[in-house]
Design a protein around this motif. Structure first.
Motif, PDB file in Angstrom:
ATOM      1  N   ARG A 106       0.980  -1.297   0.067  1.00  0.00           N
ATOM      2  CA  ARG A 106       0.039   0.127  -0.081  1.00  0.00           C
ATOM      3  C   ARG A 106       0.731   1.276  -0.111  1.00  0.00           C
ATOM      4  NH1 ARG A 106      -3.156  -0.745   4.722  1.00  0.00           N
ATOM      5  NH2 ARG A 106      -4.533  -2.118   3.548  1.00  0.00           N
ATOM      6  N   CYS A 107       0.688   2.233  -0.645  1.00  0.00           N
ATOM      7  CA  CYS A 107       1.195   3.605  -0.921  1.00  0.00           C
ATOM      8  C   CYS A 107      -0.061   4.660  -0.533  1.00  0.00           C
ATOM      9  CB  CYS A 107       1.861   3.680  -2.237  1.00  0.00           C
ATOM     10  SG  CYS A 107       3.242   2.733  -2.478  1.00  0.00           S
ATOM     11  N   SER A 108       0.146   5.549   0.238  1.00  0.00           N
ATOM     12  CA  SER A 108      -0.642   6.604   0.628  1.00  0.00           C
ATOM     13  C   SER A 108      -0.587   7.869  -0.346  1.00  0.00           C
ATOM     14  CB  SER A 108      -0.450   7.231   2.117  1.00  0.00           C
ATOM     15  OG  SER A 108       0.642   8.018   1.959  1.00  0.00           O
ATOM     16  N   PRO A 109      -1.572   8.772  -0.296  1.00  0.00           N
ATOM     17  CA  PRO A 109      -1.503   9.821  -1.148  1.00  0.00           C
ATOM     18  C   PRO A 109      -0.105  10.717  -0.576  1.00  0.00           C
ATOM     19  CG  PRO A 109      -3.603   9.570  -0.614  1.00  0.00           C
ATOM     20  CD  PRO A 109      -2.864   8.657   0.218  1.00  0.00           C
ATOM     21  N   VAL A 110       0.237  11.751  -1.478  1.00  0.00           N
ATOM     22  CA  VAL A 110       1.590  12.675  -0.881  1.00  0.00           C
ATOM     23  C   VAL A 110       0.935  13.186   0.153  1.00  0.00           C
ATOM     24  CG1 VAL A 110       2.998  14.221  -1.562  1.00  0.00           C
ATOM     25  CG2 VAL A 110       2.464  12.582  -3.241  1.00  0.00           C
ATOM     26  N   ILE A 111       1.783  13.338   1.358  1.00  0.00           N
ATOM     27  CA  ILE A 111       1.473  14.164   2.177  1.00  0.00           C
ATOM     28  C   ILE A 111       2.235  15.430   2.453  1.00  0.00           C
ATOM     29  CG2 ILE A 111       0.884  13.935   4.979  1.00  0.00           C
ATOM     30  CD1 ILE A 111       0.733  10.886   4.543  1.00  0.00           C
ATOM     31  N   PRO A 112       1.729  16.560   2.763  1.00  0.00           N
ATOM     32  CA  PRO A 112       2.786  17.874   2.770  1.00  0.00           C
ATOM     33  C   PRO A 112       3.414  17.413   4.287  1.00  0.00           C
ATOM     34  CG  PRO A 112       0.372  18.430   2.987  1.00  0.00           C
ATOM     35  CD  PRO A 112       0.416  17.155   2.919  1.00  0.00           C
ATOM     36  N   ASP A 113       4.763  17.710   4.369  1.00  0.00           N
ATOM     37  CA  ASP A 113       5.554  17.609   5.697  1.00  0.00           C
ATOM     38  C   ASP A 113       6.159  19.048   5.943  1.00  0.00           C
ATOM     39  OD1 ASP A 113       6.607  16.252   7.931  1.00  0.00           O
ATOM     40  OD2 ASP A 113       8.520  15.958   6.990  1.00  0.00           O
ATOM     41  N   LEU A 114       5.782  19.564   7.193  1.00  0.00           N
ATOM     42  CA  LEU A 114       6.498  20.980   7.494  1.00  0.00           C
ATOM     43  C   LEU A 114       7.971  20.736   7.585  1.00  0.00           C
ATOM     44  CD1 LEU A 114       5.682  23.740   8.011  1.00  0.00           C
ATOM     45  CD2 LEU A 114       5.223  23.198  10.255  1.00  0.00           C
ATOM     46  N   LYS A 115       8.607  21.664   7.050  1.00  0.00           N
ATOM     47  CA  LYS A 115      10.212  21.690   7.083  1.00  0.00           C
ATOM     48  C   LYS A 115      10.637  23.024   7.555  1.00  0.00           C
ATOM     49  CE  LYS A 115      11.618  17.715   5.354  1.00  0.00           C
ATOM     50  NZ  LYS A 115      12.073  16.764   6.318  1.00  0.00           N
ATOM     51  N   GLN A 116       9.967  23.848   7.417  1.00  0.00           N
ATOM     52  CA  GLN A 116      10.332  25.261   8.177  1.00  0.00           C
ATOM     53  C   GLN A 116       8.949  26.233   8.216  1.00  0.00           C
ATOM     54  OE1 GLN A 116      14.232  26.975   6.782  1.00  0.00           O
ATOM     55  NE2 GLN A 116      13.110  29.180   6.534  1.00  0.00           N
ATOM     56  N   VAL A 155       2.050  31.432   9.542  1.00  0.00           N
ATOM     57  CA  VAL A 155       1.468  31.999   8.428  1.00  0.00           C
ATOM     58  C   VAL A 155       1.769  30.655   7.494  1.00  0.00           C
ATOM     59  CG1 VAL A 155       1.405  33.573   6.376  1.00  0.00           C
ATOM     60  CG2 VAL A 155       2.142  34.305   8.828  1.00  0.00           C
ATOM     61  N   HIS A 156       0.584  30.008   7.178  1.00  0.00           N
ATOM     62  CA  HIS A 156       0.852  28.625   6.437  1.00  0.00           C
ATOM     63  C   HIS A 156       1.471  28.661   5.091  1.00  0.00           C
ATOM     64  CE1 HIS A 156      -2.029  27.516   9.764  1.00  0.00           C
ATOM     65  NE2 HIS A 156      -1.556  26.457   9.711  1.00  0.00           N
ATOM     66  N   ASN A 157       0.751  29.767   4.392  1.00  0.00           N
ATOM     67  CA  ASN A 157       1.274  29.697   2.910  1.00  0.00           C
ATOM     68  C   ASN A 157       2.762  30.312   2.698  1.00  0.00           C
ATOM     69  OD1 ASN A 157       0.550  32.464   3.658  1.00  0.00           O
ATOM     70  ND2 ASN A 157      -0.426  32.858   1.824  1.00  0.00           N
ATOM     71  N   ARG A 158       3.211  30.674   3.899  1.00  0.00           N
ATOM     72  CA  ARG A 158       4.971  31.141   3.888  1.00  0.00           C
ATOM     73  C   ARG A 158       5.610  30.212   4.292  1.00  0.00           C
ATOM     74  NH1 ARG A 158       5.469  36.700   3.688  1.00  0.00           N
ATOM     75  NH2 ARG A 158       7.734  36.120   3.179  1.00  0.00           N
ATOM     76  N   CYS A 159       5.152  28.909   4.853  1.00  0.00           N
ATOM     77  CA  CYS A 159       5.766  28.085   5.283  1.00  0.00           C
ATOM     78  C   CYS A 159       6.642  26.867   4.149  1.00  0.00           C
ATOM     79  CB  CYS A 159       5.345  26.933   6.254  1.00  0.00           C
ATOM     80  SG  CYS A 159       4.655  27.806   7.683  1.00  0.00           S
ATOM     81  N   LEU A 160       7.703  26.380   4.786  1.00  0.00           N
ATOM     82  CA  LEU A 160       8.267  25.313   3.734  1.00  0.00           C
ATOM     83  C   LEU A 160       7.810  23.977   3.926  1.00  0.00           C
ATOM     84  CD1 LEU A 160      11.883  26.794   3.209  1.00  0.00           C
ATOM     85  CD2 LEU A 160       9.970  26.941   1.611  1.00  0.00           C
ATOM     86  N   PHE A 161       7.326  23.323   2.883  1.00  0.00           N
ATOM     87  CA  PHE A 161       6.856  21.715   3.114  1.00  0.00           C
ATOM     88  C   PHE A 161       7.617  20.943   2.127  1.00  0.00           C
ATOM     89  CE2 PHE A 161       3.258  24.479   4.392  1.00  0.00           C
ATOM     90  CZ  PHE A 161       2.904  23.693   5.379  1.00  0.00           C
ATOM     91  N   SER A 162       7.990  19.837   2.615  1.00  0.00           N
ATOM     92  CA  SER A 162       8.166  18.728   1.665  1.00  0.00           C
ATOM     93  C   SER A 162       7.361  17.742   1.462  1.00  0.00           C
ATOM     94  CB  SER A 162       9.610  18.065   2.280  1.00  0.00           C
ATOM     95  OG  SER A 162       9.416  17.372   3.392  1.00  0.00           O
ATOM     96  N   ASP A 163       7.596  16.674   0.584  1.00  0.00           N
ATOM     97  CA  ASP A 163       6.642  15.622   0.075  1.00  0.00           C
ATOM     98  C   ASP A 163       7.011  14.426   0.960  1.00  0.00           C
ATOM     99  OD1 ASP A 163       5.398  17.029  -1.918  1.00  0.00           O
ATOM    100  OD2 ASP A 163       6.669  16.222  -3.466  1.00  0.00           O
ATOM    101  N   LYS A 164       5.764  13.689   1.576  1.00  0.00           N
ATOM    102  CA  LYS A 164       6.005  12.707   2.307  1.00  0.00           C
ATOM    103  C   LYS A 164       4.884  11.457   1.925  1.00  0.00           C
ATOM    104  CE  LYS A 164       4.777  12.291   7.066  1.00  0.00           C
ATOM    105  NZ  LYS A 164       4.851  12.987   8.484  1.00  0.00           N
ATOM    106  N   GLN A 165       5.271  10.367   2.153  1.00  0.00           N
ATOM    107  CA  GLN A 165       4.466   9.375   1.675  1.00  0.00           C
ATOM    108  C   GLN A 165       4.482   8.224   2.492  1.00  0.00           C
ATOM    109  OE1 GLN A 165       4.945   7.349  -2.233  1.00  0.00           O
ATOM    110  NE2 GLN A 165       3.048   7.310  -2.626  1.00  0.00           N
ATOM    111  N   LEU A 166       3.445   7.410   3.072  1.00  0.00           N
ATOM    112  CA  LEU A 166       3.272   6.146   3.873  1.00  0.00           C
ATOM    113  C   LEU A 166       3.296   5.187   3.131  1.00  0.00           C
ATOM    114  CD1 LEU A 166       2.960   4.828   6.586  1.00  0.00           C
ATOM    115  CD2 LEU A 166       0.505   5.227   6.360  1.00  0.00           C
ATOM    116  N   ILE A 167       4.383   4.183   3.280  1.00  0.00           N
ATOM    117  CA  ILE A 167       4.181   2.931   2.524  1.00  0.00           C
ATOM    118  C   ILE A 167       4.062   1.857   3.540  1.00  0.00           C
ATOM    119  CG2 ILE A 167       5.934   1.543   1.229  1.00  0.00           C
ATOM    120  CD1 ILE A 167       7.034   3.871  -0.100  1.00  0.00           C
ATOM    121  N   ARG A 168       3.277   0.739   3.204  1.00  0.00           N
ATOM    122  CA  ARG A 168       3.298  -0.413   3.913  1.00  0.00           C
ATOM    123  C   ARG A 168       4.034  -1.417   3.238  1.00  0.00           C
ATOM    124  NH1 ARG A 168       0.716  -0.648   8.648  1.00  0.00           N
ATOM    125  NH2 ARG A 168       0.312  -2.934   8.399  1.00  0.00           N
ATOM    126  N   LEU A 169       4.990  -2.198   3.997  1.00  0.00           N
ATOM    127  CA  LEU A 169       5.707  -3.282   3.149  1.00  0.00           C
ATOM    128  C   LEU A 169       5.409  -4.724   4.098  1.00  0.00           C
ATOM    129  CD1 LEU A 169       8.195  -3.468   1.394  1.00  0.00           C
ATOM    130  CD2 LEU A 169       9.715  -3.399   3.395  1.00  0.00           C
TER     131      LEU A 169
END
Length: 201
Positions: A106-116, A155-169
């Motif tokens: 299983r692979c989840s959809p892309v989740i935004p992950d807060l970086k800054q 301020v959410h729209n000025r934060c930096l996010f990266s892509d994150k995904q949950l995978i079940r192995l």
């Protein structure tokens, strides 16, 4: 030229930010064997140090200001002789580097992950960036400019996010004892590793 110096050159030409570190190189190089065992035991401490050294060397080699924010990331792969069956994972493996083989179920959809995070004072509009450290963000409690307590808002729209995904192995069929249900492990992948695997891989 040494292998990793060539890799830094390739990263400089292609403007990519991930340096792949083959753990077999650390294990085969006799002076680095202790570093290899420390990497397995303390990856959360050592990988950020690898990042820092890599960025300093990159800045020195290509004449870039070393005070610029960290850009390059070291990604380890090919852990020789350390592929573990999922059934043998124990609490002693928490915070250690382990290698697993299995089937992606299983692979989840892309989740935004807060970086800054980006905070702004609602009294004087002074702004400040707060980087994430060990999964936590140090929220400013006081504005540095007007000294007002609890005046900083995210301020959410000025934060930096990266892509994150949950995978079940799921463990390989050949490793499942007869009559038992298969073991599964959940893991997160980030940035370029998102959408690299699909269920069935």
């Amino acid at each position: 030229a040494p292998h990793y110096m060539r890799q830094l050159e390739i990263l400089h030409r292609t403007q990519k930010v991930v340096l792949n570190l083959d753990c077999a190189h650390l294990r085969e190089h006799i002076p680095s064997r202790r570093l290899f065992s420390q990497l397995i035991a303390y990856p959360q401490e050592l990988i950020p140090l690898f990042d820092e050294v890599c960025n300093l060397e990159y800045a020195r080699t290509f004449g870039i200001d070393p005070m610029l924010p960290v850009r390059l990331q070291v990604r380890t792969f090919n852990l020789p002789g350390n592929i573990r069956p999922m059934r043998e994972l124990n609490p002693e493996n928490i915070d250690q580097l382990v290698s697993l083989k299995g089937l992606v179920i299983r692979c989840s959809p892309v989740i935004p992950d807060l970086k800054q995070a980006f905070f702004r004072c609602f009294s004087c509009a002074y702004s400040v960036d707060a980087p994430i450290q060990r999964g936590r963000i140090a929220e400013p409690t006081k504005c540095d400019q007007c000294k007002t307590d609890q005046s900083m808002e995210l301020v959410h729209n000025r934060c930096l996010f990266s892509d994150k995904q949950l995978i079940r192995l799921q463990e390989n069929i050949s490793e499942i004892p007869e009559g038992e249900t298969p073991q599964t492990v959940s893991m997160f992948v980030f940035d370029e590793l998102v959408d690299e695997v699909k269920p069935g891989d």
